[in-house]
Scaffold this motif. Structure first.
Motif, PDB file in Angstrom:
ATOM      1  N   ALA A 101       0.834  -1.202   0.000  1.00  0.00           N
ATOM      2  CA  ALA A 101       0.000   0.000   0.000  1.00  0.00           C
ATOM      3  C   ALA A 101       0.869   1.251   0.000  1.00  0.00           C
ATOM      4  O   ALA A 101       0.864   2.053   0.936  1.00  0.00           O
TER       5      ALA A 101
ATOM      6  N   GLN B 264       0.714  -0.852  -5.091  1.00  0.00           N
ATOM      7  CA  GLN B 264      -0.691  -0.640  -5.442  1.00  0.00           C
ATOM      8  C   GLN B 264      -0.830   0.160  -6.731  1.00  0.00           C
ATOM      9  O   GLN B 264      -1.784  -0.036  -7.493  1.00  0.00           O
TER      10      GLN B 264
ATOM     11  N   ILE C  95      -4.399   1.221  -8.056  1.00  0.00           N
ATOM     12  CA  ILE C  95      -5.065   1.509  -6.785  1.00  0.00           C
ATOM     13  C   ILE C  95      -4.580   2.854  -6.253  1.00  0.00           C
ATOM     14  O   ILE C  95      -3.372   3.071  -6.118  1.00  0.00           O
TER      15      ILE C  95
ATOM     16  N   ALA D 271      -5.904  -1.221   0.355  1.00  0.00           N
ATOM     17  CA  ALA D 271      -5.260  -1.933  -0.750  1.00  0.00           C
ATOM     18  C   ALA D 271      -5.814  -3.343  -0.902  1.00  0.00           C
ATOM     19  O   ALA D 271      -6.041  -3.826  -2.022  1.00  0.00           O
TER      20      ALA D 271
ATOM     21  N   ALA E 271      -2.495  -7.826   1.349  1.00  0.00           N
ATOM     22  CA  ALA E 271      -1.816  -6.532   1.243  1.00  0.00           C
ATOM     23  C   ALA E 271      -0.915  -6.307   2.443  1.00  0.00           C
ATOM     24  O   ALA E 271      -1.097  -6.910   3.508  1.00  0.00           O
TER      25      ALA E 271
END
Length: 211
Positions: A6, A30, A35, A56, A64
């Protein structure tokens, strides 16, 4: 097993890949999956890391990992803490400027503010902290949480050209160098993230049965 980081920080990705090498993991950012970054509204490292990991994990539909890290200075009551990355306030966006150039401007302002607020302080003790959180899925009831702290002292002026953030100001007495003067290998062996990653690795093996 794919583990979505993340973060879009290339240096953080490289560090974690090195620190968790040997485990059956494919760590991707990500950003590679489109993301967007999560909000970090909390006052503690663990709450922010959990928020980022859950965001995430939910977006990717799988596992994640998130890191929330920063610098805590004794004389400042733990500041900069969770706002370490933007201690001096977020810098303005300059058209055409890449991410790394903007980060360097931000780092310079953060370091200057830290030195200003420590003027005259006798106690220069501080520590870097890294809180790592890993989730098998967004609603995992048993997140893996690992914390690493790296104690040192804040200098009056920067030393060294490596690293990023507060690394040039953070002297590690036992190593006789600032973090910015350490090569990547030594940093990966002693850093706050090395310590949290070592603790997380143990949990990944024992709890998630990765080996």
């Amino acid at each position: 097993m794919r583990l979505v980081l993340a973060s879009n920080n290339a240096k953080k990705l490289a560090e974690l890949r090195a620190l968790l090498a040997g485990l059956p993991l494919e760590i991707v950012t990500q950003g590679e999956l489109g993301i967007v970054e999560a909000e970090e509204p909390h006052h503690t490292f663990v709450e922010n890391a959990l928020a980022k990991a859950r965001h995430a994990a939910r977006a990717c539909g799988g596992a994640a990992i998130a890191d929330d890290s920063g610098l805590c200075v004794n004389a400042l009551g733990g500041s900069p803490g969770v706002i370490s990355a933007h201690y001096a306030g977020e810098v303005d966006v300059i058209a055409g400027e890449d991410r790394e150039a903007r980060r360097r401007r931000q780092d310079a302002l953060n370091n200057a503010l830290l030195l200003e607020r420590l003027q005259g302080a006798a106690d220069r003790r501080a520590h870097f902290i890294s809180t790592l959180v890993a989730l098998r899925h967004a609603d995992d009831p048993e997140p893996l949480i690992a914390v690493g702290r790296w104690p040192g002292e804040v200098l009056d002026s920067p030393r060294g050209n490596g690293g990023f953030g507060y690394d040039p100001l953070m002297m590690i007495p036992e190593l006789g160098a600032t973090v910015a003067e350490l090569d990547a290998d030594r940093k990966n062996r002693f850093s706050h993230r090395a310590r949290s990653a070592a603790a997380l690795r143990e949990q990944l093996v024992q709890v998630w049965r990765l080996a």
